[in-house]
Design a protein around this motif. Structure first.
Motif, PDB file in Angstrom:
ATOM      1  N   GLN A   1      -8.414   0.444  -2.148  1.00 43.48           N
ATOM      2  CA  GLN A   1      -7.706  -0.455  -1.219  1.00 43.48           C
ATOM      3  C   GLN A   1      -7.400   0.193   0.125  1.00 43.48           C
ATOM      4  OE1 GLN A   1      -4.329  -2.158  -3.327  1.00 43.48           O
ATOM      5  NE2 GLN A   1      -5.538  -2.340  -5.183  1.00 43.48           N
ATOM      6  N   GLY A   2      -7.759   1.470   0.251  1.00 42.36           N
ATOM      7  CA  GLY A   2      -7.573   2.143   1.532  1.00 42.36           C
ATOM      8  C   GLY A   2      -6.252   2.856   1.689  1.00 42.36           C
ATOM      9  N   LYS A   3      -5.285   2.509   0.854  1.00 42.29           N
ATOM     10  CA  LYS A   3      -3.982   3.194   0.907  1.00 42.29           C
ATOM     11  C   LYS A   3      -3.190   2.894  -0.358  1.00 42.29           C
ATOM     12  CE  LYS A   3      -1.340  -0.441   3.199  1.00 42.29           C
ATOM     13  NZ  LYS A   3      -0.425  -0.815   4.270  1.00 42.29           N
ATOM     14  N   SER A   4      -2.187   3.713  -0.600  1.00 44.16           N
ATOM     15  CA  SER A   4      -1.271   3.452  -1.708  1.00 44.16           C
ATOM     16  C   SER A   4       0.132   3.859  -1.282  1.00 44.16           C
ATOM     17  CB  SER A   4      -1.692   4.250  -2.946  1.00 44.16           C
ATOM     18  OG  SER A   4      -0.785   4.030  -4.009  1.00 44.16           O
ATOM     19  N   VAL A   5       1.093   2.987  -1.585  1.00 48.10           N
ATOM     20  CA  VAL A   5       2.493   3.346  -1.337  1.00 48.10           C
ATOM     21  C   VAL A   5       2.951   4.189  -2.530  1.00 48.10           C
ATOM     22  CG1 VAL A   5       4.844   2.491  -1.069  1.00 48.10           C
ATOM     23  CG2 VAL A   5       2.945   1.285   0.026  1.00 48.10           C
ATOM     24  N   LEU A   6       3.298   5.434  -2.265  1.00 50.53           N
ATOM     25  CA  LEU A   6       3.620   6.366  -3.339  1.00 50.53           C
ATOM     26  C   LEU A   6       5.109   6.403  -3.652  1.00 50.53           C
ATOM     27  CD1 LEU A   6       1.362   9.345  -2.178  1.00 50.53           C
ATOM     28  CD2 LEU A   6       0.759   7.469  -3.706  1.00 50.53           C
ATOM     29  N   ALA A   7       5.929   6.102  -2.668  1.00 51.16           N
ATOM     30  CA  ALA A   7       7.381   6.150  -2.890  1.00 51.16           C
ATOM     31  C   ALA A   7       8.088   5.367  -1.801  1.00 51.16           C
ATOM     32  CB  ALA A   7       7.864   7.599  -2.882  1.00 51.16           C
ATOM     33  N   ARG A   8       9.311   4.921  -2.115  1.00 51.88           N
ATOM     34  CA  ARG A   8      10.178   4.267  -1.130  1.00 51.88           C
ATOM     35  C   ARG A   8      11.460   5.085  -1.132  1.00 51.88           C
ATOM     36  NH1 ARG A   8      13.946   0.092  -0.387  1.00 51.88           N
ATOM     37  NH2 ARG A   8      13.371  -1.372   1.266  1.00 51.88           N
ATOM     38  N   GLU A   9      11.717   5.755  -0.035  1.00 50.72           N
ATOM     39  CA  GLU A   9      12.782   6.763  -0.038  1.00 50.72           C
ATOM     40  C   GLU A   9      13.624   6.707   1.237  1.00 50.72           C
ATOM     41  OE1 GLU A   9      13.736   8.662  -2.338  1.00 50.72           O
ATOM     42  OE2 GLU A   9      12.092   8.797  -3.760  1.00 50.72           O
ATOM     43  N   SER A  10      14.658   7.522   1.273  1.00 52.05           N
ATOM     44  CA  SER A  10      15.422   7.715   2.509  1.00 52.05           C
ATOM     45  C   SER A  10      14.524   8.475   3.490  1.00 52.05           C
ATOM     46  CB  SER A  10      16.679   8.543   2.226  1.00 52.05           C
ATOM     47  OG  SER A  10      16.293   9.847   1.803  1.00 52.05           O
ATOM     48  N   MET A  11      14.927   8.495   4.741  1.00 51.74           N
ATOM     49  CA  MET A  11      14.114   9.161   5.756  1.00 51.74           C
ATOM     50  C   MET A  11      13.855  10.631   5.399  1.00 51.74           C
ATOM     51  SD  MET A  11      14.989   9.658   9.723  1.00 51.74           S
ATOM     52  CE  MET A  11      13.818   9.006  10.867  1.00 51.74           C
ATOM     53  N   GLU A  12      14.916  11.309   4.983  1.00 55.19           N
ATOM     54  CA  GLU A  12      14.810  12.743   4.696  1.00 55.19           C
ATOM     55  C   GLU A  12      13.863  13.019   3.534  1.00 55.19           C
ATOM     56  OE1 GLU A  12      17.877  16.275   3.552  1.00 55.19           O
ATOM     57  OE2 GLU A  12      18.639  14.659   4.803  1.00 55.19           O
ATOM     58  N   LYS A  13      14.003  12.226   2.470  1.00 51.69           N
ATOM     59  CA  LYS A  13      13.145  12.451   1.309  1.00 51.69           C
ATOM     60  C   LYS A  13      11.706  12.056   1.604  1.00 51.69           C
ATOM     61  CE  LYS A  13      14.497  12.814  -3.161  1.00 51.69           C
ATOM     62  NZ  LYS A  13      14.768  12.304  -4.508  1.00 51.69           N
ATOM     63  N   ALA A  14      11.535  10.996   2.385  1.00 57.72           N
ATOM     64  CA  ALA A  14      10.176  10.569   2.753  1.00 57.72           C
ATOM     65  C   ALA A  14       9.487  11.675   3.557  1.00 57.72           C
ATOM     66  CB  ALA A  14      10.225   9.273   3.547  1.00 57.72           C
ATOM     67  N   GLU A  15      10.239  12.276   4.478  1.00 55.28           N
ATOM     68  CA  GLU A  15       9.689  13.392   5.271  1.00 55.28           C
ATOM     69  C   GLU A  15       9.276  14.540   4.364  1.00 55.28           C
ATOM     70  OE1 GLU A  15      12.225  12.857   9.417  1.00 55.28           O
ATOM     71  OE2 GLU A  15      12.749  14.427   8.010  1.00 55.28           O
ATOM     72  N   PHE A  16      10.116  14.811   3.373  1.00 60.40           N
ATOM     73  CA  PHE A  16       9.826  15.908   2.439  1.00 60.40           C
ATOM     74  C   PHE A  16       8.503  15.639   1.708  1.00 60.40           C
ATOM     75  CE2 PHE A  16       9.999  17.298  -2.013  1.00 60.40           C
ATOM     76  CZ  PHE A  16      10.061  18.668  -1.844  1.00 60.40           C
ATOM     77  N   TYR A  17       8.344  14.415   1.204  1.00 65.90           N
ATOM     78  CA  TYR A  17       7.118  14.102   0.452  1.00 65.90           C
ATOM     79  C   TYR A  17       5.882  14.148   1.357  1.00 65.90           C
ATOM     80  CZ  TYR A  17       9.650  12.765  -3.789  1.00 65.90           C
ATOM     81  OH  TYR A  17      10.415  12.779  -4.931  1.00 65.90           O
ATOM     82  N   VAL A  18       6.023  13.622   2.569  1.00 66.76           N
ATOM     83  CA  VAL A  18       4.880  13.644   3.495  1.00 66.76           C
ATOM     84  C   VAL A  18       4.466  15.087   3.769  1.00 66.76           C
ATOM     85  CG1 VAL A  18       4.149  13.146   5.872  1.00 66.76           C
ATOM     86  CG2 VAL A  18       5.352  11.409   4.555  1.00 66.76           C
ATOM     87  N   HIS A  19       5.470  15.930   3.965  1.00 65.79           N
ATOM     88  CA  HIS A  19       5.169  17.347   4.204  1.00 65.79           C
ATOM     89  C   HIS A  19       4.448  17.966   3.014  1.00 65.79           C
ATOM     90  CE1 HIS A  19       6.632  21.716   4.262  1.00 65.79           C
ATOM     91  NE2 HIS A  19       5.559  21.631   4.984  1.00 65.79           N
ATOM     92  N   GLN A  20       4.923  17.674   1.819  1.00 69.81           N
ATOM     93  CA  GLN A  20       4.289  18.228   0.613  1.00 69.81           C
ATOM     94  C   GLN A  20       2.826  17.772   0.504  1.00 69.81           C
ATOM     95  OE1 GLN A  20       5.802  20.509  -1.508  1.00 69.81           O
ATOM     96  NE2 GLN A  20       7.273  20.421   0.142  1.00 69.81           N
TER      97      GLN A  20
END
Lengths: 156, 103
Positions: free
Chosen positions: B69-88
């Motif tokens: 499908q070209g993308k997948s939503v992996l998580a719905r998080e607060s800004m800080e946690k979303a940043e952490f996951y993107v970094h990982q």
């Protein structure tokens, strides 16, 4: 290169001299992806976007430095590779395999970018020429080593 | 005893620009992994398992979603946690970003 046994949560691989040279050739290229390649967001509509993008780049740069040290240690310390009659034995812990995967994939993706980010599905083909051929070779080599480690981790 | 009149002092209300707003703390950010033709399917599955601690089956579902499908939503998080996951995810050179959840 193949997994020969698991010992105390470490994986022991057998690797020939030519495979070791190829692995070193790939590792020496790290890092290939530029520090500013990754974006935090596509939309740039999040609060504090610029500040957070800068923090992301700093964080990735620190990670890259750590991986670079690990690569240097592997290349410089012959103790990592125990010589055997049929080649070498390479013993790796889980965390070591994780940084190796990060390094190998950086080189793989960086080579793909150097090839012009080809995408067969959208009709963007690889343009083969003498200048680009080494990038293709590196991309495939890095992927092949990744698969060895991934297969070993999944118990294949 | 005579009561003395004291002036009523009210604290000034000042918005602190540096304090996280409530929207930063709410799970209003989506962590998205985008498809690219270079990352190996087994590699993407492995990274999802490592970063999110998922079982292989769940990681494969998301990997296939990215692939097909070209993308997948992996998580719905607060800004800080979303940043952490993107970094990982970006540490492993995956094409991942965080976006505001407009839904």
């Amino acid at each position: 290169m193949k997994l020969i046994r698991t010992r105390r949560e470490k994986l022991v691989f057998e690797i020939s001299l030519s495979e070791k040279r190829l692995l070193f050739d790939v590792l020496k290229l790290y890092p290939l992806i530029s520090a500013t390649h990754h974006r935090l967001t596509k939309s740039a509509r999040t609060a504090k976007h610029d500040e957070n993008q800068k923090l992301l780049e700093e964080s990735l740069a620190a990670q890259r430095e750590e991986n670079r040290k690990n690569v240097r240690a592997m290349l410089d310390e012959p103790g990592h590779f125990k010589e055997m009659s049929s080649g070498f034995q390479l013993t790796l812990s889980g965390p070591e395999i994780e940084w190796l995967l990060q390094v190998l994939n950086d080189v793989r993706v960086g080579s793909w970018i150097a090839l012009g980010s080809p995408d067969p599905e959208s009709g963007k083909k690889i343009l083969f020429n003498e200048k680009l051929l080494p990038h293709f070779r590196t991309m495939e080599l890095a992927g092949a080593f990744e698969m060895v480690f991934l297969d070993a981790l999944s118990g294949h | 005893m005579a009561a003395t009149a004291t002036p009523e002092v009210r604290p000034a209300i000042r918005r602190d620009e540096k304090t996280d707003s409530s929207t930063d703390l709410e799970p209003g950010y989506l962590v998205i992994c985008w498809n690219d033709p270079v990352n190996l399917m087994d590699y993407v599955t492995h990274v999802f398992q490592i970063v999110f601690g998922w079982q292989r089956q769940k990681a494969e579902v998301h990997m296939l979603q990215v692939h097909k499908q070209g993308k997948s939503v992996l998580a719905r998080e607060s800004m800080e946690k979303a940043e952490f996951y993107v970094h990982q995810l970006q540490k492993y050179s995956l094409h991942a970003t965080m976006e505001r959840d407009e839904a």
